[in-house]
Design a protein around this motif. Structure first.
Motif: not given
Length: 335
Positions: A109-123
């Protein structure tokens, strides 16, 4: 393929395992997805996995882990290309096992703190309110450990019971739980109605029900005391108790830490909107045995205002009038 072979040849020691973690995102509605966007997303996972498989076919591997996504199992709006690529990874486990080779797929599922979402706070701001549970780094490490343990084809197929289908321990999903109750109308996770996880949902629902019942015990105790002695409704402390108990219920609905509860808080400040008001109305009917309008909930302003409304409703139910009831009404009007 040449680049993969070059990297393998450059390794100073024999390669013992593979972690296929590549990904490309080109999100768009299916009818607006171009061929290039489809190909780019597919290539790293499909062609990349075939390249690793073929380049390492002559070696002995302990594990061959494919990091896939929940999108491949349950889909995701705007990600048909990505879901398709991850479905390929899931099926590739069966292919390698059929050859007697190790392989495992982890649908993340979605990862927080690492991975592709780590620099996408809006997502993240979009995902969190929907109820999606964001995975942490340690959960990924635990999943990889399981992937290594069940990577070999031997003894990874087992029956779930004496009369049902087999399950493959080498293919599993992580992150299919939710931060909101399944029954919560604000829970918008894609998979909450998926029949494939109905058993898990039933287990979670039972746990949530037990927690909910324990939180409502204070309300039930208050109602028992009032039923035995309706004159308690004249006492100011009854309003305080009712306010506290409805506050605990609201914080449970909204998954807020109870230690931050203050009955003077406004309802809007803690996130009460029309959807939550419907849940409050249902709780009111179920627990208090009385009806309330959604507009009444929204117009009370604060948690304490709802507590006073509980007392007023009970006063009406038991025919309690007098100085205590008038004081409560005056306080309610002042709010």
């Amino acid at each position: 393929m040449a680049d993969v072979e070059k990297a393998i040849d450059a390794s100073p020691t024999p390669i013992a395992g593979v972690l296929q973690m590549s990904m490309v995102l080109r999100d768009s509605a299916l009818l607006q997805t171009s061929y290039d966007d489809w190909r780019d997303v597919q290539a790293c996972k499909v062609k990349g996995t075939w390249n690793l498989h073929n380049a390492l076919s002559g070696g002995k591997l302990d594990f061959f882990i494919l990091l896939a996504s929940l999108a491949g199992a349950v889909g995701h709006p705007g990600q048909a290309n990505y879901a398709s690529a991850n479905s390929f990874l899931d099926s590739f486990v069966q292919y390698r096992h059929g050859l007697g080779l190790p392989c495992s797929a982890i649908d993340l599922g979605g990862m927080e703190g690492i991975g592709c979402l780590s620099d996408k706070p809006v997502k993240l701001l979009v995902y969190r309110p929907s109820g999606l549970n964001m995975l942490q780094e340690q959960q990924l490490m635990d999943a990889i450990e399981l992937g290594i343990r069940y990577s070999l084809p031997a003894d990874n197929m087992r029956p779930t019971s004496s009369h049902s289908a087999f399950t493959n321990m080498s293919h599993f999903a992580v992150g299919m739980n939710s931060t909101k109750p399944i029954s919560d109308p604000m829970n918008r996770v894609i998979f909450k109605g998926d029949p494939r996880i109905s058993v898990y949902n039933n287990i979670v629902f039972a746990d949530q029900k037990n927690v909910s019942e324990s939180k409502e015990e204070g309300v039930r105790e208050l109602l028992r005391e009032v039923e035995a002695n309706p004159e308690l409704l004249r006492e100011p402390d009854t309003v305080n108790r009712a306010s506290w108990e409805i506050g605990r219920t609201l914080f449970g609905f909204l998954l807020l830490p109870e230690e931050n509860l203050d009955v003077s808080m406004s309802l809007t400040s803690i996130g009460v909107d029309s959807l939550v008001s419907i849940e409050i109305r249902n709780w009111w009917r179920r627990t208090l045995g009385m009806d309330i309008m959604v507009l009444e909930v929204l117009s009370d302003g604060t948690i304490e205002g709802l507590g006073k409304l509980i007392v007023l409703s009970l006063q009406k139910k038991y025919g309690i009038e007098g100085e205590g009831g008038d004081d409560t009404k005056e306080s309610e009007s002042a709010n």
